[in-house]
Design a protein around this motif. Sequence first.
Motif, PDB file in Angstrom:
ATOM      1  N   HIS A 263     -63.089  12.959 -31.967  1.00 21.86           N
ATOM      2  CA  HIS A 263     -63.568  13.267 -30.651  1.00 21.86           C
ATOM      3  C   HIS A 263     -64.950  13.561 -30.599  1.00 21.86           C
ATOM      4  N   TYR A 264     -65.611  13.363 -29.644  1.00 20.18           N
ATOM      5  CA  TYR A 264     -67.034  13.540 -29.433  1.00 20.18           C
ATOM      6  C   TYR A 264     -67.395  15.275 -29.638  1.00 20.18           C
ATOM      7  N   LEU A 265     -68.277  15.303 -30.082  1.00 22.48           N
ATOM      8  CA  LEU A 265     -68.644  16.956 -30.584  1.00 22.48           C
ATOM      9  C   LEU A 265     -69.135  17.699 -29.422  1.00 22.48           C
ATOM     10  N   GLY A 266     -69.038  19.075 -29.512  1.00 21.83           N
ATOM     11  CA  GLY A 266     -69.517  19.996 -28.284  1.00 21.83           C
ATOM     12  C   GLY A 266     -71.076  20.359 -28.346  1.00 21.83           C
ATOM     13  N   SER A 267     -71.514  21.052 -27.655  1.00 23.95           N
ATOM     14  CA  SER A 267     -72.763  21.556 -27.509  1.00 23.95           C
ATOM     15  C   SER A 267     -73.205  22.645 -28.583  1.00 23.95           C
ATOM     16  N   GLY A 268     -74.360  22.850 -28.498  1.00 25.86           N
ATOM     17  CA  GLY A 268     -74.848  24.025 -29.480  1.00 25.86           C
ATOM     18  C   GLY A 268     -75.924  23.765 -30.217  1.00 25.86           C
ATOM     19  N   SER A 269     -76.329  24.696 -31.051  1.00 24.65           N
ATOM     20  CA  SER A 269     -77.637  24.437 -31.907  1.00 24.65           C
ATOM     21  C   SER A 269     -77.151  23.282 -33.011  1.00 24.65           C
ATOM     22  N   GLY A 270     -77.967  22.503 -33.571  1.00 24.35           N
ATOM     23  CA  GLY A 270     -77.757  21.615 -34.345  1.00 24.35           C
ATOM     24  C   GLY A 270     -76.918  21.924 -35.584  1.00 24.35           C
ATOM     25  N   SER A 271     -77.157  23.241 -35.975  1.00 21.11           N
ATOM     26  CA  SER A 271     -76.244  23.631 -37.204  1.00 21.11           C
ATOM     27  C   SER A 271     -74.939  23.879 -36.807  1.00 21.11           C
ATOM     28  N   MET A 272     -74.644  24.196 -35.363  1.00 20.28           N
ATOM     29  CA  MET A 272     -73.253  24.735 -35.120  1.00 20.28           C
ATOM     30  C   MET A 272     -72.629  23.236 -34.916  1.00 20.28           C
ATOM     31  N   VAL A 273     -73.235  22.355 -34.395  1.00 23.09           N
ATOM     32  CA  VAL A 273     -72.647  21.262 -34.187  1.00 23.09           C
ATOM     33  C   VAL A 273     -72.472  20.318 -35.578  1.00 23.09           C
ATOM     34  N   MET A 274     -73.074  20.501 -36.466  1.00 21.95           N
ATOM     35  CA  MET A 274     -72.829  19.857 -37.903  1.00 21.95           C
ATOM     36  C   MET A 274     -71.484  20.475 -38.321  1.00 21.95           C
ATOM     37  N   ARG A 275     -71.444  21.996 -38.077  1.00 22.40           N
ATOM     38  CA  ARG A 275     -70.259  22.509 -38.733  1.00 22.40           C
ATOM     39  C   ARG A 275     -68.996  22.134 -38.000  1.00 22.40           C
ATOM     40  N   GLU A 276     -69.131  21.799 -36.784  1.00 24.70           N
ATOM     41  CA  GLU A 276     -68.073  21.459 -35.890  1.00 24.70           C
ATOM     42  C   GLU A 276     -67.456  20.113 -36.682  1.00 24.70           C
ATOM     43  N   ALA A 277     -68.477  19.299 -37.031  1.00 29.42           N
ATOM     44  CA  ALA A 277     -68.124  17.920 -37.508  1.00 29.42           C
ATOM     45  C   ALA A 277     -67.829  17.935 -38.732  1.00 29.42           C
ATOM     46  N   GLY A 278     -67.984  19.081 -39.745  1.00 28.90           N
ATOM     47  CA  GLY A 278     -67.650  19.005 -41.001  1.00 28.90           C
ATOM     48  C   GLY A 278     -68.690  18.380 -41.752  1.00 28.90           C
ATOM     49  N   LEU A 279     -69.794  18.358 -41.462  1.00 29.65           N
ATOM     50  CA  LEU A 279     -71.168  17.795 -42.210  1.00 29.65           C
ATOM     51  C   LEU A 279     -72.002  19.029 -42.622  1.00 29.65           C
ATOM     52  N   ASP A 280     -71.666  20.276 -42.423  1.00 26.89           N
ATOM     53  CA  ASP A 280     -72.509  21.394 -42.997  1.00 26.89           C
ATOM     54  C   ASP A 280     -72.788  21.240 -44.324  1.00 26.89           C
TER      55      ASP A 280
END
Length: 805
Positions: free
Chosen positions: A769-786
Amino acid sequence: MLTELISRAASPEIPEQHTISFGPRRGIYMNAADRLEEQGDPLDNTTIDEYETFDLFYRTLCAVMYNYAPMSGHPGGSISSGRIAQCLIFDAMDYDLARPQRRDADIISYAAGHKALGLYALWALRNEVARIAAPELLPSEEQFQFRLEDLLGFRRNPAASTPLFKKFHAKALDGHPTPATPFVRLSTGASGVGLPASFGLAWAAADFYGENAPRIHIVEGEGGMTPGRVAEALAAAGTASLDNIILHIDWNQASIDSNQVCRDGETPGDYVQWSPAELAYLHDWNVIYVPDGFDWQQITIAQRLALDLHNGQPTAIVYRTIKGWGYGIEGKASHGAGHSLCSNSFFNAVDMLLPKHQSAIPHCDGAQRCNCGADTTVLEDCYWQTLTIIRRALEERTATTTALAARLRASQKRLDTLDRRPRPDSPRIDLAYERATSVAGRTPVELALNFRTKTTLREELGRVLSFYNRLTNGGFVVAAADLLGSTSISKTGESFQPGFYNRQTNPRARQLAIGGICEDAMMALLSGISAFGSHIGAGSSYGAFSAPLGHIAARLHAIGNQARVTSEGGAYRPFFLVCAHAGLKTGEDGPTHADPQALQLLQDNFPLGTMITLTPWDPQEMWFLVSAALAKRPAIIAPFVTRPPEAVLDRAALGLPSAALAGQGVYALRTARGRSQGTIVLQGTGVTNEFVTQTLPLINNAGLGLNVYVVTSTELFDMLPPSEREKIFPEAHQAQAMGITDFTFATITRWLRSDYGRAHSLHPFCHGHYLGSGSGSMVMREAGLDGFSQYEAIRAYIRDLPKSR
């Protein structure tokens, strides 16, 4: 003054009609017919007769080309614009037929690329005039001539093998013009791109030559003015006062589907509710209206009036014409269609010059259906016989060829007399290419960064381009979609006059205003600037918008450069398509802007050498990547740069290799000590910074033995010799590598040779799915890329890897 009528809907409440006038304009409006009454006819009867004779040959040749192509091309618009273009090449333009590459010459640019049939017919007949009556004007090299024989290649592929095509070394003439054709500077015809790209030629000529700049004559129709990028470009040229542009609008009211494209008086248009004159005048252009676009006197006085205008604004001449005039098929029916092969209607169309029963033009019995098209060799032979008859007929018109040859000589003499020279402080773009080839692993002192500080990739790109701009004395010109400061591209012009460029009031500024939020026109116009050969354009917006909206302009620029280099030699002329605020780190703006898909539109999507994408992760890499790309001289350079600041790392202290290796396109971030437990491939600022600062310490603590590679430019790597590529990134390491990317899965798979490695790879759409809004770090975490998610994925990859062997 032109006015726009605004009619309110008919209703009992508002029955009346209201009118609003344009506000003050620098441009002026003139009617050529009125000026003709005041000043008298500019041409004598003898000249009119010469023009009429030539035009008869031109219209006949258009019909013949469509017939034998077979039945391919656009005869209607080629015919309706014919007299406009003929007056340009024989009267209005200052150019040198013997030297098509002269940079100081006026240019005619067919933004209406579908009129290529007419362009080719006109070029061939002009060449015939010179061959017959002024052979000294012909280029000495055949490749720079456009011979009648070359018409055998109309809409033919270079691989064609028919006998006469091969015998005469005919040029393979594209369906829409490219610089493979002499005197053509751009690839045009794709959805309005040709117009802003032609404006780019005008800007570059104006800046390079100053006051005595070449004129850029642009041929377009009203249908070609309906794309949004055209309105954007008209706004840009009017705002910048590009007064060396003369736009010739063939207003025939017919497109593919409509015979009423524009509003015409009281009659609403099918597509738009402006007339071409109103649209141009709205954007502060001079407008000269020609009521009869087939009247030689009106055409000539209009073009001469345009040359004599010196009020600092570009000029549009609007000619009322009929598409397919005199061809036997008019309006939309003649746009991309014509008479059936060797039909009676075709012979009627050419009868005035080539009477069926008095000439040797090949034809079938009128009672039978022509079948010569079934055999391409027979069709080609019929075509050549007809061209030969036209050649002989023109050779018999000695008065016409002698008079028109004299006009070609006069054009050459006028150009020589003008003695156009680059302005004394003109740019030296060659210095950028020279400097880019001598980087030698060192960053210039003024671009060096201090460790433990922070900066953005976009700012470092701006600083690198600023360095090259100072070096070249203003050879780089930039624009942005209302994002000059936001994307830091404004830094490119900081050493030059502030503000937006205006040819009259601020000619040394290096920033262009291109209609506001207008990525479409911006990229096309900047590509045209680069195509002229004296500058490099750079346009910037969100990568989410730059890549898709600039794609057509980039593709045509690549096609044009490839065609020019193939036919003339030399090197490509790059422009920068900057994809700023790229990727997930723009998370605050949401998925509409934080787009991981943009790279997929460009990377591995162009012929090798025409496009170079740059995907740095460390600000220290920017100098080396930009310089490596400039040294390779592709048609397009597309840097992907992020918005948030990044730490300037002490790479040596961290055990990381030199940033100079980024110029290879791929480099080993670390090499496994002892037995390798696997290979990781990284691409993108977000994931690589997370890996270096968060994941790598965890890997070191766990004692994992990994080979880790970073991709900074797929194309730079691909342009290395195979042996060097193998040395940098052995195929054995790719066999079961896993990837971690800021971009789409498709952009990383080329490095991953196994289903196993691909299955364990990480990318923004892993969760579907497309990712949500928020700080870059939060979006990276949502994507599992942190960083921690990367570490866990790597452990799983290593844990299961032996079982897959």
